[in-house]
Design an enzyme around this catalytic site. Structure first.
Site, PDB file in Angstrom:
ATOM      1  N   ASP A  91       0.787  -1.246  -0.144  1.00 32.65           N
ATOM      2  CA  ASP A  91      -0.183  -0.046  -0.021  1.00 32.65           C
ATOM      3  C   ASP A  91       0.957   1.180  -0.061  1.00 32.65           C
ATOM      4  O   ASP A  91       2.162   1.173   0.180  1.00 32.65           O
ATOM      5  CB  ASP A  91      -1.012  -0.007   1.128  1.00 32.65           C
ATOM      6  CG  ASP A  91      -0.260  -0.429   2.543  1.00 32.65           C
ATOM      7  OD1 ASP A  91       0.952  -0.529   2.515  1.00 32.65           O
ATOM      8  OD2 ASP A  91      -0.931  -0.687   3.461  1.00 32.65           O
ATOM      9  N   ASN A 160      -7.957  -2.182  13.604  1.00 33.64           N
ATOM     10  CA  ASN A 160      -9.148  -2.135  13.125  1.00 33.64           C
ATOM     11  C   ASN A 160      -9.444  -3.501  12.378  1.00 33.64           C
ATOM     12  O   ASN A 160     -10.456  -3.796  11.652  1.00 33.64           O
ATOM     13  CB  ASN A 160      -9.722  -0.917  12.330  1.00 33.64           C
ATOM     14  CG  ASN A 160      -9.075  -0.831  11.019  1.00 33.64           C
ATOM     15  OD1 ASN A 160      -8.197  -1.364  10.640  1.00 33.64           O
ATOM     16  ND2 ASN A 160      -9.898   0.178  10.551  1.00 33.64           N
ATOM     17  N   HIS A 162      -7.535  -4.355   9.459  1.00 28.75           N
ATOM     18  CA  HIS A 162      -7.260  -4.422   7.977  1.00 28.75           C
ATOM     19  C   HIS A 162      -5.996  -4.991   8.049  1.00 28.75           C
ATOM     20  O   HIS A 162      -5.109  -4.974   8.885  1.00 28.75           O
ATOM     21  CB  HIS A 162      -7.301  -2.828   7.622  1.00 28.75           C
ATOM     22  CG  HIS A 162      -5.985  -2.069   8.030  1.00 28.75           C
ATOM     23  ND1 HIS A 162      -5.977  -0.531   8.572  1.00 28.75           N
ATOM     24  CD2 HIS A 162      -4.735  -2.316   8.387  1.00 28.75           C
ATOM     25  CE1 HIS A 162      -4.876  -0.238   8.714  1.00 28.75           C
ATOM     26  NE2 HIS A 162      -4.028  -1.114   8.887  1.00 28.75           N
ATOM     27  N   GLU A 167      -9.759  -1.632   4.315  1.00 27.98           N
ATOM     28  CA  GLU A 167     -10.430  -1.207   5.588  1.00 27.98           C
ATOM     29  C   GLU A 167     -11.787  -1.905   5.591  1.00 27.98           C
ATOM     30  O   GLU A 167     -12.486  -2.241   4.796  1.00 27.98           O
ATOM     31  CB  GLU A 167     -10.827   0.306   5.505  1.00 27.98           C
ATOM     32  CG  GLU A 167      -9.448   0.858   5.362  1.00 27.98           C
ATOM     33  CD  GLU A 167      -8.986   1.605   6.791  1.00 27.98           C
ATOM     34  OE1 GLU A 167      -8.636   0.260   7.578  1.00 27.98           O
ATOM     35  OE2 GLU A 167      -8.538   2.599   7.116  1.00 27.98           O
TER      36      GLU A 167
END
Ligand code: GLP
Length: 272
Positions: A91, A160, A162, A167
């Site tokens: 990413d 979270n 990811h 996401e």
């Protein structure tokens, strides 16, 4: 903590290759061993698949250790490694200048590529600074497919749930694309942006779950007490878009690397 018992407790809820270590430093040493062995074997292949690499704090000591070992290789092997290197990072932020020290591009140059003598073309990171990030994301996915898809994929776990910047909610059919970062992620990554989540870019390019799940082997690395809660949620979760990393459960060659600080909460609750 009896590591064999912890390993068994994890295996009971998620049958994968579980590696448990007393401390993160031991984990890093063992993971660097495994990566070094993989890279040695890769030298012997005619058409080796690219590596999938991750950024984040978890990976910094991993790159440091791996680099120290690789730079110790005999010159001929090291040259072969450099000449045959091809990796795709997961990413990149959208909107930062390419040489901004906060980009993942800069992170990879600083922690790995510059010292190993790898050109940008061999150590690939999505292009988040151009005029058309959507097109750049599509191009990146195409390049990855043309290179044969991923061999070994290294992954960290976001607080979270990811992986990469996939996401929640995120299905397993997602491919390389531009995503909006959640508030939780901007909070998690604020340290690199004056501690201010509002300064973290709102968008990023990420490789999708479909491409990640197509990797031959996946190594998920989770260390430290700050990851204990999400690691336990991940271990107990069915495959669901609400927890993107949960899709990894379906992968046939998944290796989990955890230290005691990260796994202690799960183990304690599993024993009660
Ligand atoms: C970041 C990155 C991921 C990384 C994960 C964990 O936001 N997008 O590639 O693996 O979250 O980061 P850290 O290791 O700093 O906890």
């Amino acid at each position: 903590m009896n590591q064999e018992q912890v390993r068994q407790a994890v295996f009971d809820v998620l049958p994968c290759k579980v590696n448990v270590f007393a401390a993160a430093s031991e984990l890093v040493a063992a993971l660097a061993d495994a990566l070094e062995t993989h890279l040695h074997q890769r030298l012997t292949l005619q058409t080796p698949k690219p590596l999938g690499l991750a950024t984040g704090r978890t990976m910094e000591p991993v790159y440091q250790q791996l680099l120290a070992r690789l730079l110790d290789w005999p010159a001929a092997d090291l040259q072969k490694l450099q000449n045959g290197w091809l990796s795709f990072n997961l990413d990149e932020y959208v909107g930062l200048a390419v040489n901004d020290p906060r980009t993942f591009h800069s992170y990879m140059r600083r922690h790995f590529g510059d010292r190993l003598g790898l050109s940008q073309d061999r150590l690939r990171v999505p292009d988040g600074h151009g005029q058309d990030p959507q097109a750049a994301a599509r191009r990146y996915g195409d390049q990855l497919n043309q290179a044969g898809g991923l061999g070994l994929q290294l992954l960290g776990l976001g607080s979270n749930g990811h992986v990469g910047f996939n996401e929640p909610p995120c299905g397993l059919d997602s491919v390389s694309r531009v995503v909006s970062l959640t508030q939780a992620t901007r909070q998690q990554n604020a340290a690199g942006f004056d501690g201010n989540p509002a300064h973290v870019p709102a968008q990023a390019i990420t490789v999708g779950l479909r491409e990640i799940l197509a990797a031959d082997q996946i190594h998920l690395v989770v260390t430290g007490a700050s990851k204990a809660e999400i690691l336990e949620a991940w271990l107990r979760s069915p495959c669901t878009a609400e927890l993107p990393a949960s899709w990894l459960r379906s992968h046939a060659n998944l290796h989990l690397w955890v230290d005691e600080a990260a796994i202690a909460g799960f183990y304690k609750n599993a024993m009660n």
